[in-house]
Design a protein around this motif. Structure first.
Motif, mmCIF file in Angstrom:
data_model
loop_
_atom_site.group_PDB
_atom_site.id
_atom_site.type_symbol
_atom_site.label_atom_id
_atom_site.label_comp_id
_atom_site.label_asym_id
_atom_site.label_seq_id
_atom_site.Cartn_x
_atom_site.Cartn_y
_atom_site.Cartn_z
ATOM 1 N N PRO A 195 -6.895 5.714 -7.545
ATOM 2 C CA PRO A 195 -5.556 6.685 -8.224
ATOM 3 C C PRO A 195 -5.724 8.037 -7.922
ATOM 4 C CG PRO A 195 -5.353 4.379 -9.219
ATOM 5 C CD PRO A 195 -6.838 4.778 -8.960
ATOM 6 N N GLY B 146 2.073 2.698 -3.945
ATOM 7 C CA GLY B 146 1.221 3.461 -5.221
ATOM 8 C C GLY B 146 0.532 2.313 -4.862
ATOM 9 N N PRO B 147 -0.733 2.841 -5.837
ATOM 10 C CA PRO B 147 -1.787 2.004 -6.231
ATOM 11 C C PRO B 147 -1.279 0.022 -6.822
ATOM 12 C CG PRO B 147 -1.923 3.674 -7.650
ATOM 13 C CD PRO B 147 -0.431 3.528 -7.379
ATOM 14 N N SER C 150 0.552 -1.540 -0.305
ATOM 15 C CA SER C 150 -0.253 -0.146 0.003
ATOM 16 C C SER C 150 0.687 1.084 -0.028
ATOM 17 C CB SER C 150 -0.929 -0.604 1.460
ATOM 18 O OG SER C 150 0.007 0.155 2.140
ATOM 19 N N SER C 151 1.876 1.094 0.715
ATOM 20 C CA SER C 151 3.116 2.391 0.522
ATOM 21 C C SER C 151 3.911 2.874 -0.744
ATOM 22 C CB SER C 151 3.999 2.587 1.673
ATOM 23 O OG SER C 151 4.337 0.996 1.790
ATOM 24 N N ARG D 84 -6.814 -0.810 -10.979
ATOM 25 C CA ARG D 84 -5.621 -0.158 -9.756
ATOM 26 C C ARG D 84 -6.244 0.381 -9.229
ATOM 27 N NH1 ARG D 84 -0.762 -2.017 -11.932
ATOM 28 N NH2 ARG D 84 -0.596 -2.471 -13.483
ATOM 29 N N VAL E 45 -6.223 1.654 -4.205
ATOM 30 C CA VAL E 45 -4.879 2.515 -3.458
ATOM 31 C C VAL E 45 -5.819 2.539 -2.619
ATOM 32 C CG1 VAL E 45 -4.498 4.538 -2.049
ATOM 33 C CG2 VAL E 45 -4.311 4.655 -4.446
ATOM 34 N N TRP F 211 -10.479 1.736 0.530
ATOM 35 C CA TRP F 211 -10.140 1.985 -1.161
ATOM 36 C C TRP F 211 -10.508 3.381 -1.608
ATOM 37 C CZ3 TRP F 211 -7.331 -2.557 -2.467
ATOM 38 C CH2 TRP F 211 -7.249 -3.749 -1.462
ATOM 39 N N SER G 103 -5.912 1.541 1.595
ATOM 40 C CA SER G 103 -5.162 2.349 2.724
ATOM 41 C C SER G 103 -5.452 1.434 4.375
ATOM 42 C CB SER G 103 -5.947 3.753 3.319
ATOM 43 O OG SER G 103 -6.032 4.838 2.324
#
Length: 350
Positions: A314, A15-16, A12-13, A339, A341, A311, A343
């Protein structure tokens, strides 16, 4: 499941995340563990070998074989090399299954905590009281069907589920809040939690309506001449049932192209094929035998994704920008990779 959550957490750190890759790996691991045991459910050499063979098998299945359409031209498959490729994949699968079965028959094999699918079939094979006599070829055939039909369809359903949720924030929020309320502060979703996730089940019903795992059911063949609504259907006619069209038919569904899980709130539809306007797994004796296992896998995976992460798309991408094109394959896949992102959820005591 915990392994998938950890992979997403680490990624997760960066990117997508390519959800197709993550969910395919998860599906393969679950089915490998259930069928072969934990040794093949991880990322070791056995799993890697099998994934390569499985990928080649899918290429063969969706590939073009001219004899399928013109049987008299079967000789062309030998000229093009298609037949040789088919034999190579068959022997690779057969060799792999043979090795796994021999390993299960080894008396020195460590006793597993739980039986896997092969253990069960070998036990049934040895039971002389059973009416069915299982041969080794029968066992191999069942396992092959389980993987070729189960992996692709389960993974495709999960990708479409996340796609529809990210395009419908209201539904995403409602489903996530239900999971958080039922599962609470537990770190993982457990099997007993699934029975209480009523809205999540509605979401998955709607996903399967819009994106059935196999849009054209396994072909049928007429075993007698008949007349249906004035149309003469000759003997041995091959029939394809277009469930994709049936489950988007405005005659049966209000606003059929809209993603609206609430439409199932007062409908007693299930996956058993009793309501012919809703048959994502087919109906009758040839209905998908793995539907209950597949749905349990999808429910647990989706609930875990909603429980552990929030979620988003991007940066700079709107929900209208999500490509909904469908790709050719054994199952109804999303053509363009999804894709997202992720968290990690912030745990708070309430």
């Amino acid at each position: 499941m915990s392994h998938m959550i950890e992979v997403i957490r680490r990624s997760s750190s960066l990117g997508p995340i390519n959800m197709s890759e993550v969910l395919l790996s998860l599906t393969n691991s679950i089915i490998c563990t259930a069928a072969f045991g934990s040794k093949y459910g991880g990322s070791g050499d056995g799993n890697t070998r099998f994934q390569g063979i499985l990928g080649e098998s899918h290429e063969i299945i969706i590939g073009f074989g001219i004899a399928d359409f013109f049987p008299s031209l079967e000789w062309i498959n030998r000229v093009t090399g298609f037949e040789d490729k088919l034999d190579k994949v068959f022997h690779a699968l057969d060799s792999f299954f043979e090795d796994v079965i021999e390993e299960h028959l080894n008396p020195g094999r460590p006793k597993p905590e739980h039986e896997d699918f092969i253990d069960v079939m070998l036990r049934v094979q040895k039971d002389v009281s059973q009416a069915i006599s299982l041969t080794r070829d029968h066992i191999k055939a069942v396992i092959m069907d389980m993987f070729l039909a189960g992996t692709d369809t389960t993974f495709a359903t999960l990708v479409w589920a996340m796609t529809e949720l990210i395009r419908n924030p209201r539904v995403m929020k409602k489903a996530r809040e239900e999971v958080w309320r039922i599962v609470g502060e537990k770190k993982t979703v457990e099997d007993e939690d699934l029975h209480q996730l009523n809205y999540l089940k509605l979401v998955l019903k709607e996903v399967l309506r819009l994106h059935p795992p196999v849009p054209l059911l396994v072909p049928r063949e007429c075993n007698e001449k008949c007349n249906i609504n004035g149309y003469d259907v000759p003997l041995k006619t091959r029939l394809f049932v277009n469930v994709w069209a049936i489950m988007r038919d405005p005659q049966f569904w209000e606003n059929p192209d809209e993603f609206w899980p609430e439409r199932f709130t007062d409908q007693q539809f299930d996956f058993t094929g009793q309501n012919f306007q809703y048959i994502p797994f087919g109906s009758g004796r040839r209905r998908c035998p793995g539907s209950f296992f597949g749905m349990a896998t999808v429910e647990l995976a989706l609930a875990s994704l909603l429980h552990s992460f929030e979620w988003e798309l991007p940066a700079g991408m709107r929900k209208e920008d999500v490509d909904m094109s469908e790709a050719l394959g054994l199952a109804l896949h999303k053509k363009v990779a999804l894709r997202l992102v992720a968290s990690p959820r912030v745990w708070r005591k309430t």
